[in-house]
Enzyme design. Structure first.
Site, PDB file in Angstrom:
ATOM      1  N   LYS A  57       0.848  -1.200   0.000  1.00 30.90           N
ATOM      2  CA  LYS A  57       0.000   0.000   0.000  1.00 30.90           C
ATOM      3  C   LYS A  57       0.883   1.250   0.000  1.00 30.90           C
ATOM      4  CE  LYS A  57      -3.815   1.904   2.787  1.00 30.90           C
ATOM      5  NZ  LYS A  57      -4.682   1.588   3.958  1.00 30.90           N
ATOM      6  N   SER A 132      -9.339   1.703   2.985  1.00 31.01           N
ATOM      7  CA  SER A 132      -8.390   2.480   2.207  1.00 31.01           C
ATOM      8  C   SER A 132      -7.361   1.630   1.458  1.00 31.01           C
ATOM      9  CB  SER A 132      -7.650   3.464   3.131  1.00 31.01           C
ATOM     10  OG  SER A 132      -6.934   2.781   4.150  1.00 31.01           O
ATOM     11  N   SER A 156     -10.086  -0.922   6.916  1.00 23.19           N
ATOM     12  CA  SER A 156      -9.406  -0.615   5.656  1.00 23.19           C
ATOM     13  C   SER A 156      -8.649  -1.767   5.029  1.00 23.19           C
ATOM     14  CB  SER A 156      -8.455   0.569   5.850  1.00 23.19           C
ATOM     15  OG  SER A 156      -9.184   1.768   5.960  1.00 23.19           O
TER      16      SER A 156
END
Length: 454
Positions: A57, A132, A156
Site C-alpha cells: 500500500k 483504504s 481498511s
C-alpha cells in the site's frame, strides 16, 4: 524470473482498467527476480517468500517508491528506506512489485484521489474496490500481485478484502510494526490503526503474518509476543459464537446467508458453534468514532489547514464530519473528550473480553453490503436506509477493541459480488483466528477469480 514476468505482464494488461498500482518499476522487479533465481542455482537456503511477487500500500515506505498516501500534499514523495515490515518481507525472499492506490490520507472506504483517480473492483469495474487498501485488494484479486500489505483503522484491510473476494488480517496493535506508515501511528490512534497482510488464501495470509510479526522500536504498542504453533486439538476445542447482525445496522440477505454458511460448515466438521452476540458493540461503535474521527481529525488538521482547496471531495467530506463532531455542544474540550473515550474504551473492552471467555472466536459480517457503485452514499437494506458511515460498523468495533480479525470469502450476492465474513479472536490470538479461518476456507472449497476480461 518467469513468475515476475508473468505478474509484470498482467500489470501492463490490467492495471489500466483497475488503476491498482500507482508506482512500479519493471527493471527493479526483474533485478530482484534474477537475484532470487541465482540464489536457488547456488543452492543457498531461501526464505518462505523466496521469489514471491508482493505489492505494498502506498502509505508504507518502500525504498525508492512513491509514498504519497493519495494526497497532493505529498505529491512526488519518495521513501528513503524500507519500513521494517518491508525489510522483513525482502529478507524472507519477496520480490516487491510496487505500491498501490489509496484514498487521500486513507480516510475513506473507497479508493479515489486527485493524484491517480479511482481504483475499480475487478468483479465489476463500475464498483469500488473499497478503502483504504483498495489498490491492494484489487491488485491481489486480479492476480497482479500474489499478496501484499494494507493498513486498517476502521476496516481498511477487511472491507476491501470483502469487496474483492480475498482474505485479509487486521492484527492486534503491536503484533506487526506500523513504523514507516503515513500518517504516522501514535497516541490514541495507535490503539486502533494497524498494518496487516492481504492475499487470496488464508495460508498465504498466515505466511505473510509470520514473516512480518515481531517487535520494533518504532511501534508504540509493540509487545514481545512470539508467533506460535497452535495444535489441531486446541483449535478444535475452541467454542465459536456467531451473529448475523448487530440489531442496529441491517445486512443484506446474502450476507446473512454467508455468516450462516460459515457457522454450518464449522459445525459440520466438529466445532462447537452457537449463536452469540456480545453486549457492548454499540458502545464500542460510538467510542471508535471518538478515536478515528476526533483523534484522526486532530492528527490531520495541522496538515490540512490552509490547503482545503487542494483536497479531494472524499477527504473534504470526511473533514467536514470530523469538524462537525468537534463542534458539537459538549462540556469537554477535544483532549478531555478523547481521554473520556479512552477510559470508556478500556471499560467496554473488559466487558466484551469477559463475555468472550465462553466464546474466544466470533464469526460475523464484515459489512452491511457488498461492493457499492462508485460514489454511492446510502443503500436500502431490509426496508431501512443504511448510511455510508454506518455500513462498516461491523469492522470498527474490533479496531476500537484491539481484537485480531480475519476475512474469508464465503458467498456471493445476487449480482455475483463476493461476500466475506469476519473471524475474530481475542488480543494476541491471531494464530487461533487464522487457524479457524483456515478450516473454514478448506470446507468452503477453492477460491474463485473475478471474471475480469483481459
Amino acid at each position: 524470473m518467469e513468475v515476475a514476468r508473468a505478474h509484470l505482464d498482467r500489470i501492463e494488461r490490467l492495471n489500466p482498467k483497475l488503476n491498482a498500482f500507482v508506482d512500479y518499476k519493471e527493471e527493479a522487479v526483474l533485478a530482484q527476480a534474477r537475484d532470487a533465481e541465482k540464489a536457488i542455482l547456488r543452492g543457498e537456503d531461501v526464505g518462505p517468500l523466496h521469489g514471491v511477487p508482493l505489492s505494498i500500500k502506498s502509505a508504507i515506505d518502500v525504498a525508492g517508491y512513491r509514498c504519497e498516501a493519495g494526497t497532493r500534499l505529498r505529491a512526488g514523495h519518495i521513501a528513503a528506506e524500507d519500513a521494517p515490515l518491508v525489510a522483513r518481507l525482502r529478507a524472507a525472499g519477496a520480490v516487491i512489485l510496487g505500491v498501490t492506490n489509496t484514498p487521500e490520507l486513507l480516510m475513506a472506504w473507497e479508493t479515489d484521489n486527485l493524484l491517480y483517480g479511482r481504483t475499480n473492483n475487478p468483479w465489476d469495474l463500475g464498483r469500488t474496490a473499497g478503502g483504504s487498501s483498495g489498490g491492494e485488494a484489487a491488485a491481489i484479486a486480479a492476480g497482479l500481485s500474489a499478496g501484499g500489505v494494507g493498513s486498517d483503522g476502521g476496516g481498511s484491510i477487511r472491507v476491501p478484502a470483502h469487496f474483492c473476494g480475498i482474505c485479509g488480517l487486521k492484527p492486534t496493535p503491536g503484533r506487526i510494526p506500523p513504523t514507516g506508515h503515513f500518517p504516522k501511528s501514535g497516541g490514541p490512534f495507535a490503539l486502533i490503526g494497524v498494518v496487516g497482510p492481504m492475499a487470496r488464501t488464508i495460508e498465504d495470509v498466515r505466511t505473510l503474518f509470520e514473516v512480518m510479526a515481531g517487535w520494533d522500536d518504532g511501534d508504540p504498542c509493540a509487545a514481545p509476543v512470539d508467533v506460535r504453533e497452535i495444535h489441531e486439538t486446541v483449535v478444535r476445542s475452541v467454542p465459536i459464537g456467531f451473529f448475523e447482525d448487530d440489531s442496529r445496522t441491517p445486512v443484506t440477505r446474502e450476507t446473512r446467508s454467508a455468516v450462516n454458511r460459515a457457522a454450518s460448515l464449522l459445525l459440520s466438521c466438529g466445532f462447537r458453534v452457537d449463536p452469540f452476540r456480545p453486549e457492548g458493540l454499540e458502545e464500542a461503535r460510538q467510542l471508535w468514532w471518538e478515536f478515528f474521527g476526533t483523534a484522526g481529525g486532530m492528527i490531520l488538521e495541522p496538515m490540512l489547514r490552509g490547503h482545503e482547496s487542494e483536497l479531494s471531495p472524499i477527504l473534504r467530506e470526511f473533514h467536514s464530519w470530523t469538524k462537525a463532531a468537534r463542534a458539537r455542544p459538549v462540556a469537554l474540550q477535544p483532549g478531555e473528550s478523547l481521554l473520556a473515550a479512552w477510559l470508556g474504551r478500556d471499560a467496554v473492552r473488559e466487558k466484551i473480553l469477559v463475555q468472550m471467555r465462553k466464546y474466544p472466536v466470533l464469526i460475523c459480517p464484515t459489512a452491511a453490503i457488498p461492493a457499492f457503485r462508485h460514489g454511492e452514499r446510502e443503500w436500502q437494506v431490509e426496508g431501512k436506509t443504511v448510511k455510508y458511515l454506518d455500513a462498516w460498523s461491523y469492522c470498527e468495533w474490533f479496531n476500537l477493541l484491539g481484537f485480531p480479525a480475519a476475512v474469508v470469502p464465503m458467498g456471493y450476492s445476487d449480482e455475483g459480488l463476493p461476500i466475506g465474513v469476519q473471524i475474530v479472536g481475542r488480543p494476541w490470538e491471531e494464530e487461533v483466528a487464522l487457524a479457524v479461518a483456515g478450516k473454514l476456507e478448506k470446507e468452503r472449497g477453492p477460491w474463485h477469480a473475478p471474471p475480469l476480461q483481459e
